[in-house]
Design a protein around this motif. Sequence first.
Motif, PDB file in Angstrom:
ATOM      1  N   GLN A   4       0.841  -1.196   0.000  1.00  0.00           N
ATOM      2  CA  GLN A   4       0.000   0.000   0.000  1.00  0.00           C
ATOM      3  C   GLN A   4       0.874   1.242   0.000  1.00  0.00           C
ATOM      4  O   GLN A   4       1.880   1.305   0.711  1.00  0.00           O
ATOM      5  CB  GLN A   4      -0.910   0.034   1.229  1.00  0.00           C
ATOM      6  CG  GLN A   4      -1.811   1.259   1.279  1.00  0.00           C
ATOM      7  CD  GLN A   4      -2.505   1.439   2.619  1.00  0.00           C
ATOM      8  OE1 GLN A   4      -2.237   0.696   3.561  1.00  0.00           O
ATOM      9  NE2 GLN A   4      -3.380   2.403   2.721  1.00  0.00           N
ATOM     10  N   TYR A   5       0.478   2.225  -0.796  1.00  0.00           N
ATOM     11  CA  TYR A   5       1.165   3.511  -0.775  1.00  0.00           C
ATOM     12  C   TYR A   5       0.187   4.608  -1.154  1.00  0.00           C
ATOM     13  O   TYR A   5      -0.928   4.348  -1.609  1.00  0.00           O
ATOM     14  CB  TYR A   5       2.378   3.489  -1.711  1.00  0.00           C
ATOM     15  CG  TYR A   5       2.066   3.532  -3.184  1.00  0.00           C
ATOM     16  CD1 TYR A   5       2.092   4.740  -3.892  1.00  0.00           C
ATOM     17  CD2 TYR A   5       1.743   2.376  -3.893  1.00  0.00           C
ATOM     18  CE1 TYR A   5       1.809   4.788  -5.250  1.00  0.00           C
ATOM     19  CE2 TYR A   5       1.465   2.414  -5.244  1.00  0.00           C
ATOM     20  CZ  TYR A   5       1.497   3.623  -5.919  1.00  0.00           C
ATOM     21  OH  TYR A   5       1.208   3.664  -7.258  1.00  0.00           O
ATOM     22  N   ASP A 100       3.560   9.834  -2.070  1.00  0.00           N
ATOM     23  CA  ASP A 100       3.757  10.719  -0.924  1.00  0.00           C
ATOM     24  C   ASP A 100       4.261   9.942   0.283  1.00  0.00           C
ATOM     25  O   ASP A 100       4.966  10.483   1.136  1.00  0.00           O
ATOM     26  CB  ASP A 100       2.449  11.428  -0.565  1.00  0.00           C
ATOM     27  CG  ASP A 100       2.112  12.549  -1.531  1.00  0.00           C
ATOM     28  OD1 ASP A 100       3.040  13.142  -2.098  1.00  0.00           O
ATOM     29  OD2 ASP A 100       0.916  12.829  -1.723  1.00  0.00           O
ATOM     30  N   ALA A 101       3.886   8.667   0.380  1.00  0.00           N
ATOM     31  CA  ALA A 101       4.310   7.806   1.484  1.00  0.00           C
ATOM     32  C   ALA A 101       4.013   6.367   1.096  1.00  0.00           C
ATOM     33  O   ALA A 101       3.219   6.108   0.187  1.00  0.00           O
ATOM     34  CB  ALA A 101       3.576   8.167   2.776  1.00  0.00           C
ATOM     35  N   PHE A 102       4.663   5.432   1.772  1.00  0.00           N
ATOM     36  CA  PHE A 102       4.289   4.024   1.635  1.00  0.00           C
ATOM     37  C   PHE A 102       4.186   3.415   3.018  1.00  0.00           C
ATOM     38  O   PHE A 102       4.657   3.991   4.011  1.00  0.00           O
ATOM     39  CB  PHE A 102       5.257   3.262   0.731  1.00  0.00           C
ATOM     40  CG  PHE A 102       6.685   3.178   1.227  1.00  0.00           C
ATOM     41  CD1 PHE A 102       7.121   2.104   1.984  1.00  0.00           C
ATOM     42  CD2 PHE A 102       7.609   4.179   0.900  1.00  0.00           C
ATOM     43  CE1 PHE A 102       8.436   2.016   2.423  1.00  0.00           C
ATOM     44  CE2 PHE A 102       8.929   4.099   1.340  1.00  0.00           C
ATOM     45  CZ  PHE A 102       9.339   3.020   2.100  1.00  0.00           C
ATOM     46  N   TYR A 103       3.533   2.282   3.107  1.00  0.00           N
ATOM     47  CA  TYR A 103       3.208   1.681   4.401  1.00  0.00           C
ATOM     48  C   TYR A 103       3.851   0.310   4.553  1.00  0.00           C
ATOM     49  O   TYR A 103       3.909  -0.476   3.612  1.00  0.00           O
ATOM     50  CB  TYR A 103       1.698   1.523   4.548  1.00  0.00           C
ATOM     51  CG  TYR A 103       0.956   2.837   4.622  1.00  0.00           C
ATOM     52  CD1 TYR A 103       0.802   3.501   5.836  1.00  0.00           C
ATOM     53  CD2 TYR A 103       0.424   3.411   3.473  1.00  0.00           C
ATOM     54  CE1 TYR A 103       0.131   4.707   5.907  1.00  0.00           C
ATOM     55  CE2 TYR A 103      -0.250   4.618   3.534  1.00  0.00           C
ATOM     56  CZ  TYR A 103      -0.398   5.262   4.754  1.00  0.00           C
ATOM     57  OH  TYR A 103      -1.052   6.468   4.816  1.00  0.00           O
ATOM     58  N   GLU A 104       4.321   0.050   5.785  1.00  0.00           N
ATOM     59  CA  GLU A 104       4.839  -1.253   6.151  1.00  0.00           C
ATOM     60  C   GLU A 104       4.382  -1.566   7.583  1.00  0.00           C
ATOM     61  O   GLU A 104       4.121  -0.649   8.369  1.00  0.00           O
ATOM     62  CB  GLU A 104       6.373  -1.274   6.104  1.00  0.00           C
ATOM     63  CG  GLU A 104       6.984  -1.009   4.735  1.00  0.00           C
ATOM     64  CD  GLU A 104       6.831  -2.168   3.770  1.00  0.00           C
ATOM     65  OE1 GLU A 104       6.223  -3.192   4.149  1.00  0.00           O
ATOM     66  OE2 GLU A 104       7.325  -2.051   2.636  1.00  0.00           O
ATOM     67  N   PRO A 105       4.297  -2.847   7.957  1.00  0.00           N
ATOM     68  CA  PRO A 105       3.927  -3.183   9.326  1.00  0.00           C
ATOM     69  C   PRO A 105       5.142  -3.160  10.254  1.00  0.00           C
ATOM     70  O   PRO A 105       6.198  -3.695   9.917  1.00  0.00           O
ATOM     71  CB  PRO A 105       3.361  -4.601   9.206  1.00  0.00           C
ATOM     72  CG  PRO A 105       4.114  -5.180   8.051  1.00  0.00           C
ATOM     73  CD  PRO A 105       4.360  -4.039   7.097  1.00  0.00           C
ATOM     74  N   CYS A 106       4.985  -2.532  11.406  1.00  0.00           N
ATOM     75  CA  CYS A 106       6.035  -2.521  12.434  1.00  0.00           C
ATOM     76  C   CYS A 106       5.542  -3.322  13.632  1.00  0.00           C
ATOM     77  O   CYS A 106       4.416  -3.106  14.104  1.00  0.00           O
ATOM     78  CB  CYS A 106       6.361  -1.090  12.843  1.00  0.00           C
ATOM     79  SG  CYS A 106       7.678  -0.959  14.086  1.00  0.00           S
ATOM     80  N   THR A 115       2.408   1.399   9.472  1.00  0.00           N
ATOM     81  CA  THR A 115       3.339   2.506   9.663  1.00  0.00           C
ATOM     82  C   THR A 115       3.606   3.207   8.340  1.00  0.00           C
ATOM     83  O   THR A 115       3.997   2.561   7.357  1.00  0.00           O
ATOM     84  CB  THR A 115       4.658   1.981  10.257  1.00  0.00           C
ATOM     85  OG1 THR A 115       4.376   1.286  11.482  1.00  0.00           O
ATOM     86  CG2 THR A 115       5.626   3.115  10.528  1.00  0.00           C
ATOM     87  N   ALA A 116       3.405   4.517   8.321  1.00  0.00           N
ATOM     88  CA  ALA A 116       3.674   5.313   7.123  1.00  0.00           C
ATOM     89  C   ALA A 116       5.130   5.747   7.104  1.00  0.00           C
ATOM     90  O   ALA A 116       5.673   6.191   8.123  1.00  0.00           O
ATOM     91  CB  ALA A 116       2.761   6.532   7.080  1.00  0.00           C
ATOM     92  N   PRO A 124       7.520  14.451  -2.120  1.00  0.00           N
ATOM     93  CA  PRO A 124       7.124  13.146  -2.668  1.00  0.00           C
ATOM     94  C   PRO A 124       8.336  12.282  -2.974  1.00  0.00           C
ATOM     95  O   PRO A 124       9.475  12.748  -2.998  1.00  0.00           O
ATOM     96  CB  PRO A 124       6.362  13.514  -3.946  1.00  0.00           C
ATOM     97  CG  PRO A 124       5.883  14.908  -3.709  1.00  0.00           C
ATOM     98  CD  PRO A 124       6.971  15.569  -2.912  1.00  0.00           C
ATOM     99  N   MET A 125       8.065  11.015  -3.244  1.00  0.00           N
ATOM    100  CA  MET A 125       9.107  10.055  -3.584  1.00  0.00           C
ATOM    101  C   MET A 125       8.874   9.520  -4.989  1.00  0.00           C
ATOM    102  O   MET A 125       7.736   9.461  -5.463  1.00  0.00           O
ATOM    103  CB  MET A 125       9.082   8.879  -2.607  1.00  0.00           C
ATOM    104  CG  MET A 125       9.480   9.237  -1.201  1.00  0.00           C
ATOM    105  SD  MET A 125       9.360   7.803  -0.081  1.00  0.00           S
ATOM    106  CE  MET A 125       7.595   7.774   0.221  1.00  0.00           C
ATOM    107  N   ALA A 126       9.949   9.124  -5.643  1.00  0.00           N
ATOM    108  CA  ALA A 126       9.880   8.445  -6.930  1.00  0.00           C
ATOM    109  C   ALA A 126      10.544   7.086  -6.736  1.00  0.00           C
ATOM    110  O   ALA A 126      11.766   7.001  -6.575  1.00  0.00           O
ATOM    111  CB  ALA A 126      10.575   9.251  -8.016  1.00  0.00           C
TER     112      ALA A 126
END
Length: 206
Positions: A4-5, A100-106, A115-116, A124-126
């Motif tokens: 997810q992002y 703008d952000a991506f998500y991972e579980p912490c 977690t964003a 932003p990110m590329a």
Amino acid sequence: MCVQYLTTVNTDWVKTHFDLDLPASPAHDVFPTYPGAIVLKSHNIGRTATGLARFGLLPSWAKEETFGRKTYNARAETVAEKPSYKNAWTKRHYALALADAFYEPCYESGKAVRTAIKQANNEPMAIASIWDTWTEPETGELIVSFSMLTIEANNHPVMNRMHKPEDEKRTVVPLRPVLFNAWLNATPEEAQALLQLESIPELVIA
């Protein structure tokens, strides 16, 4: 792995870095099979463009678009060999997913916490990606899709905190702006060399 992002809505940033217009996206949150904004390079016609593409790469031989639920991330170590990604990689179908952000579980609290992760400078990110085209069997529609590349992240100060303690630590590869053009125009050998922790700008937990 990134499932997810948030696709960016920062039109000025895209215009500044790529001199291209950001396409309007129907959703800010992007999951596998959802559309997200990317910048891609087509070496056949020598053109760089922005557009919406499906998150989850669909190789030409895929039977249905749900295939993309399995191909949203591609490991840098095997991308040149895996049947799903080999064509895109060898044909230099390199892209940048705009986020703008991506998500991972912490799991530091003992349970999974969504977690964003974003750039420390709030820009932003590329994210280094590959793209390919797929023809919808019933309608003949040509669909562009993409996969984000991932690398080992044991030594990254933020990404090594994500996922379960016993799980392999990996990260997508947001690139520093100075590397955007190098990625889009890379040969396979040059692209592989860019897929390293040193290519990533400073990241923080949002």
